[in-house]
Scaffold this motif. Structure first.
Motif, PDB file in Angstrom:
ATOM      1  N   ALA A 118       0.869  -1.171   0.000  1.00  0.00           N
ATOM      2  CA  ALA A 118       0.000   0.000   0.000  1.00  0.00           C
ATOM      3  C   ALA A 118       0.908   1.223   0.000  1.00  0.00           C
ATOM      4  O   ALA A 118       1.842   1.312   0.797  1.00  0.00           O
ATOM      5  CB  ALA A 118      -0.893   0.000   1.232  1.00  0.00           C
ATOM      6  N   ARG A 119       0.645   2.148  -0.902  1.00  0.00           N
ATOM      7  CA  ARG A 119       1.483   3.343  -1.037  1.00  0.00           C
ATOM      8  C   ARG A 119       0.601   4.576  -1.095  1.00  0.00           C
ATOM      9  O   ARG A 119      -0.471   4.554  -1.663  1.00  0.00           O
ATOM     10  CB  ARG A 119       2.310   3.290  -2.326  1.00  0.00           C
ATOM     11  N   GLY A 120       1.109   5.673  -0.543  1.00  0.00           N
ATOM     12  CA  GLY A 120       0.390   6.934  -0.572  1.00  0.00           C
ATOM     13  C   GLY A 120      -0.442   7.105   0.683  1.00  0.00           C
ATOM     14  O   GLY A 120      -0.267   6.396   1.663  1.00  0.00           O
ATOM     15  N   GLY A 121      -1.347   8.047   0.645  1.00  0.00           N
ATOM     16  CA  GLY A 121      -2.153   8.283   1.833  1.00  0.00           C
ATOM     17  C   GLY A 121      -1.285   8.750   2.980  1.00  0.00           C
ATOM     18  O   GLY A 121      -0.333   9.500   2.792  1.00  0.00           O
ATOM     19  N   THR A 122      -1.561   8.296   4.184  1.00  0.00           N
ATOM     20  CA  THR A 122      -0.804   8.724   5.360  1.00  0.00           C
ATOM     21  C   THR A 122       0.167   7.664   5.850  1.00  0.00           C
ATOM     22  O   THR A 122       0.752   7.814   6.916  1.00  0.00           O
ATOM     23  CB  THR A 122      -1.770   9.079   6.508  1.00  0.00           C
ATOM     24  N   SER A 123       0.346   6.565   5.087  1.00  0.00           N
ATOM     25  CA  SER A 123       1.256   5.508   5.516  1.00  0.00           C
ATOM     26  C   SER A 123       1.656   4.641   4.332  1.00  0.00           C
ATOM     27  O   SER A 123       1.095   4.743   3.250  1.00  0.00           O
ATOM     28  CB  SER A 123       0.592   4.646   6.584  1.00  0.00           C
ATOM     29  N   GLU A 124       2.640   3.775   4.562  1.00  0.00           N
ATOM     30  CA  GLU A 124       3.072   2.785   3.587  1.00  0.00           C
ATOM     31  C   GLU A 124       3.139   1.437   4.277  1.00  0.00           C
ATOM     32  O   GLU A 124       3.490   1.364   5.455  1.00  0.00           O
ATOM     33  CB  GLU A 124       4.445   3.131   3.018  1.00  0.00           C
ATOM     34  N   ALA A 125       2.823   0.371   3.543  1.00  0.00           N
ATOM     35  CA  ALA A 125       2.866  -0.971   4.117  1.00  0.00           C
ATOM     36  C   ALA A 125       3.303  -1.968   3.052  1.00  0.00           C
ATOM     37  O   ALA A 125       2.949  -1.828   1.880  1.00  0.00           O
ATOM     38  CB  ALA A 125       1.509  -1.361   4.680  1.00  0.00           C
ATOM     39  N   ASP A 126       4.078  -2.971   3.456  1.00  0.00           N
ATOM     40  CA  ASP A 126       4.488  -4.090   2.608  1.00  0.00           C
ATOM     41  C   ASP A 126       4.183  -5.370   3.365  1.00  0.00           C
ATOM     42  O   ASP A 126       4.374  -5.442   4.581  1.00  0.00           O
ATOM     43  CB  ASP A 126       5.988  -4.046   2.314  1.00  0.00           C
ATOM     44  N   MET A 127       3.715  -6.408   2.651  1.00  0.00           N
ATOM     45  CA  MET A 127       3.394  -7.674   3.303  1.00  0.00           C
ATOM     46  C   MET A 127       3.729  -8.828   2.371  1.00  0.00           C
ATOM     47  O   MET A 127       3.544  -8.739   1.161  1.00  0.00           O
ATOM     48  CB  MET A 127       1.901  -7.725   3.661  1.00  0.00           C
ATOM     49  N   ASP A 128       4.245  -9.924   2.951  1.00  0.00           N
ATOM     50  CA  ASP A 128       4.448 -11.169   2.223  1.00  0.00           C
ATOM     51  C   ASP A 128       4.333 -12.325   3.203  1.00  0.00           C
ATOM     52  O   ASP A 128       4.320 -12.127   4.408  1.00  0.00           O
ATOM     53  CB  ASP A 128       5.790 -11.188   1.489  1.00  0.00           C
ATOM     54  N   GLY A 129       4.205 -13.525   2.682  1.00  0.00           N
ATOM     55  CA  GLY A 129       4.117 -14.708   3.534  1.00  0.00           C
ATOM     56  C   GLY A 129       3.078 -15.687   3.029  1.00  0.00           C
ATOM     57  O   GLY A 129       2.680 -15.645   1.863  1.00  0.00           O
ATOM     58  N   ASN A 130       2.630 -16.582   3.917  1.00  0.00           N
ATOM     59  CA  ASN A 130       1.691 -17.649   3.558  1.00  0.00           C
ATOM     60  C   ASN A 130       0.550 -17.732   4.559  1.00  0.00           C
ATOM     61  O   ASN A 130       0.715 -17.388   5.732  1.00  0.00           O
ATOM     62  CB  ASN A 130       2.401 -19.009   3.556  1.00  0.00           C
ATOM     63  N   VAL A 131      -0.592 -18.233   4.084  1.00  0.00           N
ATOM     64  CA  VAL A 131      -1.729 -18.538   4.946  1.00  0.00           C
ATOM     65  C   VAL A 131      -2.132 -19.977   4.653  1.00  0.00           C
ATOM     66  O   VAL A 131      -2.455 -20.320   3.512  1.00  0.00           O
ATOM     67  CB  VAL A 131      -2.927 -17.592   4.683  1.00  0.00           C
ATOM     68  N   ASN A 132      -2.051 -20.854   5.666  1.00  0.00           N
ATOM     69  CA  ASN A 132      -2.515 -22.237   5.532  1.00  0.00           C
ATOM     70  C   ASN A 132      -4.027 -22.230   5.729  1.00  0.00           C
ATOM     71  O   ASN A 132      -4.508 -22.009   6.831  1.00  0.00           O
ATOM     72  CB  ASN A 132      -1.842 -23.146   6.560  1.00  0.00           C
ATOM     73  N   LEU A 133      -4.758 -22.447   4.651  1.00  0.00           N
ATOM     74  CA  LEU A 133      -6.209 -22.329   4.677  1.00  0.00           C
ATOM     75  C   LEU A 133      -6.871 -23.568   5.277  1.00  0.00           C
ATOM     76  O   LEU A 133      -6.427 -24.696   5.038  1.00  0.00           O
ATOM     77  CB  LEU A 133      -6.729 -22.091   3.262  1.00  0.00           C
ATOM     78  N   ARG A 134      -7.926 -23.353   6.042  1.00  0.00           N
ATOM     79  CA  ARG A 134      -8.736 -24.407   6.644  1.00  0.00           C
ATOM     80  C   ARG A 134     -10.181 -24.202   6.205  1.00  0.00           C
ATOM     81  O   ARG A 134     -10.549 -23.104   5.780  1.00  0.00           O
ATOM     82  CB  ARG A 134      -8.641 -24.348   8.171  1.00  0.00           C
ATOM     83  N   PRO A 135     -11.024 -25.246   6.317  1.00  0.00           N
ATOM     84  CA  PRO A 135     -12.432 -25.090   5.915  1.00  0.00           C
ATOM     85  C   PRO A 135     -13.126 -23.914   6.603  1.00  0.00           C
ATOM     86  O   PRO A 135     -13.937 -23.231   5.994  1.00  0.00           O
ATOM     87  CB  PRO A 135     -13.067 -26.417   6.301  1.00  0.00           C
TER      88      PRO A 135
END
Length: 67
Positions: free
Chosen positions: A31-48
């Motif tokens: 996310a860029r711009g606005g009043t902040s910046e954020a970067d995210m990466d990784g995994n989510v092990n999905l469940r039902p």
């Protein structure tokens, strides 16, 4: 437990998520711009039930100073 944050605008949000064999891989979400910046990466092990899914995500958050 937790903490509160002031109102924040994320600006433009983009990223790439692929799902394969029950694992959602997040690559270069940002996310860029606005009043902040954020970067995210990784995994989510999905469940039902989504509430039982396990997330292994790395988040870098940088608020704008003096806004």
């Amino acid at each position: 437990m937790g903490f509160s944050l002031p109102r924040t605008a994320l600006g433009r949000v983009g990223g790439l998520v692929t799902v394969e064999k029950g694992i959602a891989s997040v690559a270069k979400a940002q996310a860029r711009g606005g009043t902040s910046e954020a970067d995210m990466d990784g995994n989510v092990n999905l469940r039902p039930l989504l509430s039982l899914s396990q997330a292994d995500l790395h988040l870098r958050f940088r608020p704008a100073i003096g806004v």
